[in-house]
Scaffold this active site. Structure first.
Site, mmCIF file in Angstrom:
data_model
loop_
_atom_site.group_PDB
_atom_site.id
_atom_site.type_symbol
_atom_site.label_atom_id
_atom_site.label_comp_id
_atom_site.label_asym_id
_atom_site.label_seq_id
_atom_site.Cartn_x
_atom_site.Cartn_y
_atom_site.Cartn_z
ATOM 1 N N HIS A 86 0.873 -1.176 0.000
ATOM 2 C CA HIS A 86 0.000 0.000 0.000
ATOM 3 C C HIS A 86 0.908 1.224 0.000
ATOM 4 C CE1 HIS A 86 -3.492 2.382 0.477
ATOM 5 N NE2 HIS A 86 -3.554 2.446 1.796
ATOM 6 N N GLU A 124 -29.276 -11.769 -4.531
ATOM 7 C CA GLU A 124 -29.283 -11.978 -5.985
ATOM 8 C C GLU A 124 -28.049 -11.363 -6.633
ATOM 9 O OE1 GLU A 124 -32.100 -11.232 -9.945
ATOM 10 O OE2 GLU A 124 -32.865 -10.746 -7.945
#
Length: 348
Positions: free
Chosen positions: A124, A248
């Site tokens: 990072h 979903e």
């Protein structure tokens, strides 16, 4: 090195077939790699490097849960598991994988071991990019580079075990030895990257902080909360609201998007869904883009970095954080999610 062309924009990319793990081992055959910190990224990167045949040791405070985890993962105290100071002294490449706040705190301890010719590795760009705020200023006579997997350490390890790779970015901040690039690519292949794309420390941290606060975590949770709340307020049950908001998406649609792209998804759903998605996507884009611009400005100005530094340095930060995380955990939406997940066929 391959070049990918994205509508006239070229990017440098390193593929595993052009830089196989055998080549990576040859590049680093005389190197001892010390991973400082065994929290989020440390376990995945350490185990993948070890399993790929590299000389890996761990530097970690003892006693600590992370020390115990390293032992459980097969690292042996006195052989491949040491204090931070001893591991840093033994290493030729030091992988600095502590949290951003811990990197700031440990830097005065680590710096004396960054002797000429060694390499300092990050996953990072935070500490170096915001060096005026972190005081992480590497000596001029060492290599400094990063490889940033585009996912969690858990995902990196899981995909490695499955024989797959997780895409990573790479950047070289400082090349003191003339070997920084080959060291970078070799480490990137060694940790299990699927392919490596080039960036800079600044671009990595700007895009990473924006992504975490945006579409990867902050914005998606905000979107989930908004839609779930509206459905519940309009009379839908927790199960229905959660299924239509989260289940979903994550179980059916996103795996297909990952395989084929959102354009494919649009082309392979009902005409009713196509019409509605095409009509409403622009409204969402136009509503959200100003927020993303504000977010990017906050990242680029250093405001986000300073907020993280200030909050993470407070003595009661962990306690405050646990309160916020528990609120999220105990929310109706994610409690509904726990129930819905338990009903999946594979869990019954």
């Amino acid at each position: 090195m391959a070049k990918l062309n994205f509508g006239g924009v070229e990017e440098n990319v390193v593929m595993r077939d052009e830089f196989p793990v055998e080549k990576a081992r040859e590049v680093l055959k005389d190197e001892t790699i010390a991973i400082i910190g065994y929290g989020v990224q440390g376990p995945g990167q350490a185990q993948n490097l070890r399993d790929n045949g590299f000389d890996v040791i761990i530097g970690q405070r003892n006693p600590s849960k992370s020390w115990d985890k390293a032992v459980a993962d097969g690292f042996v105290p006195g052989e491949s598991l040491f204090s931070i100071e001893e591991a840093a002294e033994k290493a030729t490449i030091i992988m600095y994988l502590l949290s951003d706040a811990a990197q700031i705190a440990v830097w005065p301890t680590l710096k004396p071991y960054l002797t000429a010719g060694k390499a300092l590795y990050f996953s990072h760009g935070f500490g170096v990019t915001y060096k005026d705020r972190t005081n992480i200023i590497p000596p001029a006579d060492i290599d400094v580079f990063l490889v940033a997997p585009k996912g969690s350490g858990t995902s990196l390890r899981r995909m490695f075990v499955e024989g797959r790779g997780l895409n990573s970015s790479y950047a070289i901040f400082q090349d003191a030895t003339g070997r920084a690039k080959e060291r970078t690519i070799a480490i990137g292949i060694g940790i299990g990257s699927g392919y490596l794309f080039e960036t800079t420390f600044q671009r990595e941290v700007y895009s990473d902080l924006t992504g975490e606060r945006g579409s990867l975590m902050g914005a998606i949770q905000g979107l989930f909360e908004a839609q779930y709340t509206v459905l519940r307020e309009r009379g839908h049950t927790p199960s229905e609201a959660f299924n239509e908001t989260v289940e979903e998406l994550t179980q059916s649609l996103m795996p297909l998007v990952a395989e084929n792209g959102m354009d494919w998804m649009y082309a392979n759903c009902s005409t009713t869904a196509q019409r509605g998605a095409l009509d409403w996507k622009n409204k969402f884009r136009d509503a959200v883009k100003p927020v993303i611009n504000d977010l990017y400005d906050s990242v680029a100005s250093g405001e986000e970095a300073q907020r993280s530094i200030d909050s993470n340095s407070q003595e009661d930060y962990r306690e405050k954080l646990e309160v916020e995380l528990n609120e999220l955990h105990e929310s109706e939406m994610w409690q509904a999610g726990k129930v819905v997940r338990s009903l999946r066929p594979e869990n019954n």
